[in-house]
Enzyme design. Sequence first.
Site, PDB file in Angstrom:
ATOM      1  N   LYS A 109     -39.243  54.288 -89.159  1.00 32.39           N
ATOM      2  CA  LYS A 109     -40.522  53.960 -89.796  1.00 32.39           C
ATOM      3  C   LYS A 109     -41.629  54.990 -89.522  1.00 32.39           C
ATOM      4  CE  LYS A 109     -40.111  48.911 -89.958  1.00 32.39           C
ATOM      5  NZ  LYS A 109     -40.722  47.631 -89.592  1.00 32.39           N
ATOM      6  N   ASP A 127     -45.108  45.563 -94.126  1.00 35.76           N
ATOM      7  CA  ASP A 127     -45.124  44.603 -93.012  1.00 35.76           C
ATOM      8  C   ASP A 127     -46.546  44.060 -92.873  1.00 35.76           C
ATOM      9  OD1 ASP A 127     -42.450  44.908 -92.299  1.00 35.76           O
ATOM     10  OD2 ASP A 127     -42.865  46.523 -90.876  1.00 35.76           O
TER      11      ASP A 127
HETATM   12  P1  NAP Z   1     -41.474  47.359 -80.889  1.00 35.07           P
HETATM   13  O1  NAP Z   1     -42.232  48.394 -81.636  1.00 35.07           O
HETATM   14  O2  NAP Z   1     -40.322  47.762 -80.034  1.00 35.07           O
HETATM   15  O3  NAP Z   1     -42.536  46.538 -79.991  1.00 35.07           O
HETATM   16  C1  NAP Z   1     -42.083  45.535 -79.124  1.00 35.07           C
HETATM   17  C2  NAP Z   1     -43.278  44.768 -78.565  1.00 35.07           C
HETATM   18  O4  NAP Z   1     -42.768  43.661 -77.798  1.00 35.07           O
HETATM   19  C3  NAP Z   1     -44.152  45.589 -77.629  1.00 35.07           C
HETATM   20  O5  NAP Z   1     -45.484  45.150 -77.738  1.00 35.07           O
HETATM   21  C4  NAP Z   1     -43.567  45.225 -76.262  1.00 35.07           C
HETATM   22  O6  NAP Z   1     -44.471  45.391 -75.212  1.00 35.07           O
HETATM   23  C5  NAP Z   1     -43.292  43.757 -76.469  1.00 35.07           C
HETATM   24  N1  NAP Z   1     -42.283  43.235 -75.548  1.00 35.07           N
HETATM   25  C6  NAP Z   1     -40.953  43.517 -75.535  1.00 35.07           C
HETATM   26  N2  NAP Z   1     -40.349  42.829 -74.543  1.00 35.07           N
HETATM   27  C7  NAP Z   1     -41.322  42.133 -73.912  1.00 35.07           C
HETATM   28  C8  NAP Z   1     -41.320  41.229 -72.827  1.00 35.07           C
HETATM   29  N3  NAP Z   1     -40.191  40.921 -72.174  1.00 35.07           N
HETATM   30  N4  NAP Z   1     -42.486  40.654 -72.458  1.00 35.07           N
HETATM   31  C9  NAP Z   1     -43.633  40.947 -73.125  1.00 35.07           C
HETATM   32  N5  NAP Z   1     -43.702  41.798 -74.174  1.00 35.07           N
HETATM   33  C10 NAP Z   1     -42.556  42.376 -74.563  1.00 35.07           C
HETATM   34  O7  NAP Z   1     -40.884  46.261 -81.883  1.00 35.07           O
HETATM   35  P2  NAP Z   1     -41.494  45.803 -83.300  1.00 35.07           P
HETATM   36  O8  NAP Z   1     -40.896  46.617 -84.363  1.00 35.07           O
HETATM   37  O9  NAP Z   1     -42.976  45.731 -83.157  1.00 35.07           O
HETATM   38  O10 NAP Z   1     -40.875  44.334 -83.434  1.00 35.07           O
HETATM   39  C11 NAP Z   1     -41.373  43.251 -82.651  1.00 35.07           C
HETATM   40  C12 NAP Z   1     -40.788  41.945 -83.209  1.00 35.07           C
HETATM   41  O11 NAP Z   1     -41.289  41.753 -84.539  1.00 35.07           O
HETATM   42  C13 NAP Z   1     -39.255  41.975 -83.360  1.00 35.07           C
HETATM   43  O12 NAP Z   1     -38.759  40.693 -83.043  1.00 35.07           O
HETATM   44  C14 NAP Z   1     -39.038  42.266 -84.833  1.00 35.07           C
HETATM   45  O13 NAP Z   1     -37.810  41.743 -85.328  1.00 35.07           O
HETATM   46  C15 NAP Z   1     -40.226  41.533 -85.431  1.00 35.07           C
HETATM   47  N6  NAP Z   1     -40.603  42.027 -86.742  1.00 35.07           N
HETATM   48  C16 NAP Z   1     -40.569  41.132 -87.758  1.00 35.07           C
HETATM   49  C17 NAP Z   1     -40.942  41.515 -89.027  1.00 35.07           C
HETATM   50  C18 NAP Z   1     -40.893  40.497 -90.111  1.00 35.07           C
HETATM   51  O14 NAP Z   1     -40.964  40.879 -91.287  1.00 35.07           O
HETATM   52  N7  NAP Z   1     -40.814  39.203 -89.797  1.00 35.07           N
HETATM   53  C19 NAP Z   1     -41.363  42.838 -89.276  1.00 35.07           C
HETATM   54  C20 NAP Z   1     -41.400  43.745 -88.208  1.00 35.07           C
HETATM   55  C21 NAP Z   1     -41.014  43.317 -86.946  1.00 35.07           C
HETATM   56  P3  NAP Z   1     -44.569  46.802 -74.424  1.00 35.07           P
HETATM   57  O15 NAP Z   1     -45.488  47.660 -75.256  1.00 35.07           O
HETATM   58  O16 NAP Z   1     -45.117  46.453 -73.111  1.00 35.07           O
HETATM   59  O17 NAP Z   1     -43.167  47.367 -74.363  1.00 35.07           O
END
Ligand code: NAP
Length: 272
Positions: free
Chosen positions: A65, A100
């Site tokens: 992305k 998104d």
């Molecule tokens: P990402 O860029 O890897 O970001 C992950 C986020 O989760 C960061 O803020 C991270 O914090 C936090 N995190 C991970 N493990 C954690 C824990 N154990 N405790 C507290 N915080 C934690 O991932 P992303 O792309 O943003 O995706 C995040 C979620 O959104 C995923 O489940 C994804 O499937 C979902 N999503 C859904 C859609 C939809 O259309 N529904 C679209 C996009 C994403 P740190 O910064 O501290 O690592």
Amino acid sequence: MDVYGLLGNPVEHSLSPPMHEAAYDHLGIDARYVTFEPPADAARQAVESAATLGLTGLNVTIPFKQDVLAAVDPDDLAARIGAVNTVDFGTDPPAGHNTDATGLLRALEHHDVALDGRAVVVGAGGAGRAAAFALAGEEMTVDIANRTLESAVDLAAEVTAANIGGSATAHPLDALTGLLDGADILVNATSVGMEADRSPVPREALHAHLAVLDAVYTPVETRLLREAETAGARTIDGAWMLLYQGVEAFERWTGRDAPVGVMDDALRTRLG
Ligand code: NAP
């Protein structure tokens, strides 16, 4: 025949092909939606190849992305977020969008959630950035709480500096209880709740005035949503955000209204 695709790695279990193909079939559009898994360092090359091959549109997911930005002309929102999940090959260079962010807003609107007041976004990764810029763009005040405080601080500064109507402030996760007092919208944009039945938000901080959107969609019913429902909050699962990011992409590519119910059925049948 128009060809659309998804660029990601892995993409094997993606729900986008059945969701989009259900829409093409329903509207009698002669098109297919296929998945591509290029090597992790080949985002730009993949977009250029797709253009050469005559694809009409591409969705983009992890890990491409951010890298895809260099191969497209991003709109303002995608440029601010720093990520593109939808490429439209109707122009040269192709246009890059972040549905998104707009999908999240449409999911909230679908549930009659007023986009004003104060929002709390938990997470400052890709989904957190999309949520923070989208909500601030609606002139909301946004509180961003993240495990790694530095990422929240950087994101809040970027959102405020963008001067898009709303401002943002950064907080550690342990500030959530205080932040949720009087808040209108809560978005979980962390991956917490996917791997285990955990919530990033203390249960006692949830209340009936909140609309709670969880970006996590596997499982559809997360612990956060269960606890929010018990607290009397309105709940919006991650499949709504996934649906509307696809709806937005479909409408940009085809110029037609998406058959939202058909796409929703295709998605939820597979999500179980
Ligand atoms: P990402 O860029 O890897 O970001 C992950 C986020 O989760 C960061 O803020 C991270 O914090 C936090 N995190 C991970 N493990 C954690 C824990 N154990 N405790 C507290 N915080 C934690 O991932 P992303 O792309 O943003 O995706 C995040 C979620 O959104 C995923 O489940 C994804 O499937 C979902 N999503 C859904 C859609 C939809 O259309 N529904 C679209 C996009 C994403 P740190 O910064 O501290 O690592």
